[in-house]
Design a protein around this motif. Sequence first.
Motif: not given
Length: 314
Positions: A266-272, A75-83
């Motif tokens: 990460m600064p953009q959020g948490t990659i889980s 799961t990726m936050p929106a700030a990373v590749g669109g999430g």
Amino acid sequence: MGMSAWKRAGVCLTAVAVVVGVAGCQDGDGGGAKEKAADSAKTEVQTQNEMTEVLQAAFRNTSEAKSSKVRMTMTMPAAVGGGGTMEISGVQGWDPAVMDVTMKGPALAAGGPEAPEQVRMIMLDNVMYVDMGAKQAAEMDGKRWMKMDFAAIAEAAGDAELQKQMTNGLENMNQDPAKQLALLLESPNLKHVGPEKVDGVQTQHYKGTLSFDEMIETNESFDLLSEKEREELTANVEKSGLKGYDTEFWLNEDNYPVKMVVGMKMPQGTISMTANYSDYGAKAEVEAPAAEDTLDLMEMLGELGAGSEAGLDA
């Protein structure tokens, strides 16, 4: 090959590259501890020495198994590749690093409206092969597999840093559970949560948090790096903004991880990333697609470049 085929191929490869890019942003007792991790009768909290003993056994067992079946959700936050969320399932090996998995999920939409709903990926000898599907094969001279040698692509671009990043991305995408366990060996922040059942299997649950500095201090593998390599690694991590890892894992009674959860801050959020493992030691029979069914991405880019030059000369 028509330009529409190139476009759809590019869309699919873009989606895969997003996932690979995210992935790149990241002495025991002979194989068994005296006490098994998932002894259902043992409910008290383990001491630091007991946890270390169990973790050493789990690390040794997992390293020696060399392969397993895996189900992973990223799961990726929106700030990373669109999430979005990506699901990966199949078989993987970590000695050597091989993988034959299917990837699906909303995060594939990062490639645009023409991105496929799912793709099969094979990794072998640091090369990724992506199944573009029968429809795409009809517009790719009958070749449904795209060969993506990221190291060769980066080398052709003359960018050593890009080459290292892409190669590491492939390696990290194929998550090695033994390496994840090694990060927590002798960590002062490791905690024993207690017994839990995972998919009907009795396990013991552990969790820990590591900053990058703590990773260096607790992981002996960093001692093998030269001073320059350590400085480069530290600089790259600081540049990426990685703050640390939150790790949870569940060990079965034979001291194998059946589930691992890794959160990268990460600064953009948490990659889980949540991974469920089974069938340790199952032979990972991964073979590259036949050459006649494969189109090399480098050749594709060369053809596109030649076509563009011809258009300019016309």
